[in-house]
Design a protein around this motif. Structure first.
Motif, PDB file in Angstrom:
ATOM      1  N   GLN A  70      44.513 -28.963 -56.411  1.00  0.00           N
ATOM      2  CA  GLN A  70      44.087 -27.623 -55.990  1.00  0.00           C
ATOM      3  C   GLN A  70      43.260 -27.691 -54.699  1.00  0.00           C
ATOM      4  OE1 GLN A  70      42.350 -25.378 -59.170  1.00  0.00           O
ATOM      5  NE2 GLN A  70      41.927 -23.611 -57.866  1.00  0.00           N
ATOM      6  N   ALA A  71      42.393 -28.693 -54.608  1.00  0.00           N
ATOM      7  CA  ALA A  71      41.572 -28.843 -53.392  1.00  0.00           C
ATOM      8  C   ALA A  71      42.463 -29.145 -52.189  1.00  0.00           C
ATOM      9  CB  ALA A  71      40.551 -29.964 -53.600  1.00  0.00           C
ATOM     10  N   ASP A  72      43.484 -29.988 -52.389  1.00  0.00           N
ATOM     11  CA  ASP A  72      44.380 -30.327 -51.287  1.00  0.00           C
ATOM     12  C   ASP A  72      45.218 -29.123 -50.864  1.00  0.00           C
ATOM     13  OD1 ASP A  72      45.505 -32.309 -49.465  1.00  0.00           O
ATOM     14  OD2 ASP A  72      47.357 -31.962 -50.583  1.00  0.00           O
ATOM     15  N   LEU A  73      45.673 -28.351 -51.858  1.00  0.00           N
ATOM     16  CA  LEU A  73      46.439 -27.141 -51.527  1.00  0.00           C
ATOM     17  C   LEU A  73      45.586 -26.162 -50.733  1.00  0.00           C
ATOM     18  CD1 LEU A  73      48.542 -25.984 -54.621  1.00  0.00           C
ATOM     19  CD2 LEU A  73      49.327 -26.972 -52.493  1.00  0.00           C
ATOM     20  N   ALA A  74      44.327 -26.012 -51.169  1.00  0.00           N
ATOM     21  CA  ALA A  74      43.420 -25.077 -50.490  1.00  0.00           C
ATOM     22  C   ALA A  74      43.197 -25.526 -49.043  1.00  0.00           C
ATOM     23  CB  ALA A  74      42.094 -24.992 -51.235  1.00  0.00           C
ATOM     24  N   ARG A  75      43.079 -26.845 -48.848  1.00  0.00           N
ATOM     25  CA  ARG A  75      42.885 -27.389 -47.504  1.00  0.00           C
ATOM     26  C   ARG A  75      44.119 -27.077 -46.637  1.00  0.00           C
ATOM     27  NH1 ARG A  75      44.611 -31.773 -44.681  1.00  0.00           N
ATOM     28  NH2 ARG A  75      45.962 -32.376 -46.385  1.00  0.00           N
ATOM     29  N   ARG A  76      45.323 -27.324 -47.196  1.00  0.00           N
ATOM     30  CA  ARG A  76      46.544 -27.064 -46.422  1.00  0.00           C
ATOM     31  C   ARG A  76      46.742 -25.574 -46.166  1.00  0.00           C
ATOM     32  NH1 ARG A  76      52.008 -28.979 -47.423  1.00  0.00           N
ATOM     33  NH2 ARG A  76      51.708 -29.190 -49.658  1.00  0.00           N
ATOM     34  N   ASP A  77      46.459 -24.745 -47.189  1.00  0.00           N
ATOM     35  CA  ASP A  77      46.574 -23.290 -47.007  1.00  0.00           C
ATOM     36  C   ASP A  77      45.702 -22.842 -45.842  1.00  0.00           C
ATOM     37  OD1 ASP A  77      48.144 -23.127 -49.245  1.00  0.00           O
ATOM     38  OD2 ASP A  77      46.663 -22.097 -50.498  1.00  0.00           O
ATOM     39  N   ARG A  78      44.461 -23.384 -45.834  1.00  0.00           N
ATOM     40  CA  ARG A  78      43.503 -22.982 -44.805  1.00  0.00           C
ATOM     41  C   ARG A  78      44.034 -23.376 -43.433  1.00  0.00           C
ATOM     42  NH1 ARG A  78      39.497 -24.923 -47.687  1.00  0.00           N
ATOM     43  NH2 ARG A  78      39.440 -26.857 -46.506  1.00  0.00           N
ATOM     44  N   LEU A  79      44.514 -24.613 -43.315  1.00  0.00           N
ATOM     45  CA  LEU A  79      45.036 -25.090 -42.029  1.00  0.00           C
ATOM     46  C   LEU A  79      46.281 -24.304 -41.621  1.00  0.00           C
ATOM     47  CD1 LEU A  79      44.669 -28.962 -42.520  1.00  0.00           C
ATOM     48  CD2 LEU A  79      43.496 -27.558 -40.807  1.00  0.00           C
ATOM     49  N   ASP A  80      47.194 -24.084 -42.576  1.00  0.00           N
ATOM     50  CA  ASP A  80      48.457 -23.409 -42.253  1.00  0.00           C
ATOM     51  C   ASP A  80      48.228 -21.945 -41.859  1.00  0.00           C
ATOM     52  OD1 ASP A  80      49.771 -25.764 -42.837  1.00  0.00           O
ATOM     53  OD2 ASP A  80      50.424 -25.145 -44.841  1.00  0.00           O
ATOM     54  N   ALA A  81      47.207 -21.321 -42.489  1.00  0.00           N
ATOM     55  CA  ALA A  81      46.980 -19.898 -42.221  1.00  0.00           C
ATOM     56  C   ALA A  81      46.077 -19.679 -41.009  1.00  0.00           C
ATOM     57  CB  ALA A  81      46.374 -19.223 -43.451  1.00  0.00           C
ATOM     58  N   SER A  82      45.322 -20.705 -40.602  1.00  0.00           N
ATOM     59  CA  SER A  82      44.339 -20.468 -39.534  1.00  0.00           C
ATOM     60  C   SER A  82      44.752 -21.063 -38.195  1.00  0.00           C
ATOM     61  CB  SER A  82      42.978 -21.046 -39.943  1.00  0.00           C
ATOM     62  OG  SER A  82      43.083 -22.453 -40.048  1.00  0.00           O
TER      63      SER A  82
END
Ligand code: DC
Length: 247
Positions: A182-194
């Motif tokens: 979940q932490a890794d997904l959140a990190r990737r989501d943040r990078l992909d969306a920002s």
């Protein structure tokens, strides 16, 4: 109202959403049902990431950006668009399994944030999409890669559900637990969306489907209904002809 001028051979179905939203499974199944090709654009970003890692470049080091960009001109990608037989090659190396490794997963957001990478891979994606007849899955398909697609679907699911799905995909011998995923997904989501170049985004004309409480069959059914409503195209084996025959 079905869109004019759309038949099976020219249809493009754009499917976007964050990791773990069910995009790949759903897109592949929709492509099979409709007798269309399937393009996993995430696999293209992963293949490039595998290749630069293989060359000893660390994409997580910001100083390596120009080294990544330098490699773009000689990136030789081979990718299957058959939804029932997916493979990816870089040069003559089959990287189908290797691009799913955790080293690639960790580095891929950094590679895909580089504007020159996106520009080059956009050209490549458009070449593979050609005249259509395809389901295209990714992060920026509805907004950037295929803005004229007559069907755009944006899949979402709660962060906990997405992490649970990804954790189940990993072999349990992998010691990562759901909260680490979940932490890794959140990190990737943040990078992909920002990222500034073509971030993960929902097109204004996309239909959002929350898959948290749905199984694959329900999401596929909803997608097929949307395709029929928007374009009149129905599953290939219900046309009265052979699979893949144009409507
Ligand atoms: O869908 P995936 O997890 O295999 O995608 C891997 C990465 O590639 C993802 O973190 C973001 C990037 N990606 C992208 O930037 N644009 C796309 N159209 C598809 C993927």
């Amino acid at each position: 109202m079905p869109a004019a001028d759309v038949d099976r051979a020219s249809l493009v179905v754009a499917v976007d959403g964050p990791s773990g939203s069910g995009k790949s499974t759903v897109s592949r199944e929709v492509a099979r049902e409709l007798g269309l090709r399937y393009l996993d654009t995430g696999a293209i970003y992963r293949a490039l990431t595998w290749w630069v890692l293989h060359d000893g470049i660390d994409p997580l080091d910001p100083a390596s950006e120009s080294a990544v960009v330098d490699r773009l001109g000689s990136f030789e990608l081979g990718i299957s668009t058959d939804p029932s037989d997916q493979w990816v090659r870089v040069g003559d190396v089959d990287v189908t399994a290797a691009i799913r490794g955790s080293d690639v997963t960790t580095a891929v957001s950094a590679v895909s944030a580089i504007p020159q990478v996106r520009g080059q891979l956009l050209t490549l994606q458009r070449r593979l999409i050609g005249a259509g007849g395809i389901v295209v899955e990714g992060r920026d398909i509805g907004v950037t890669v295929c803005p004229a697609a007559p069907v755009k679907i944006f899949l979402t699911a709660s962060a906990v559900e997405r992490a649970g799905r990804r954790a189940r995909e990993f072999d349990t011998t992998d010691e990562r637990d759901v909260s680490a995923v979940q932490a890794d997904l959140a990190r990737r989501d943040r990078l992909d969306a920002s990222r500034s170049a073509s971030p993960l985004a929902e097109a204004a004309d996309a239909v959002e489907l929350d898959t948290t409480k749905l199984d694959i069959a329900q999401v596929v059914a909803a997608a097929l209904t949307l395709v029929r409503e928007r374009t009149g195209v129905i599953p290939a084996d219900r046309v009265g002809g052979r699979i893949g025959e144009p409507r």
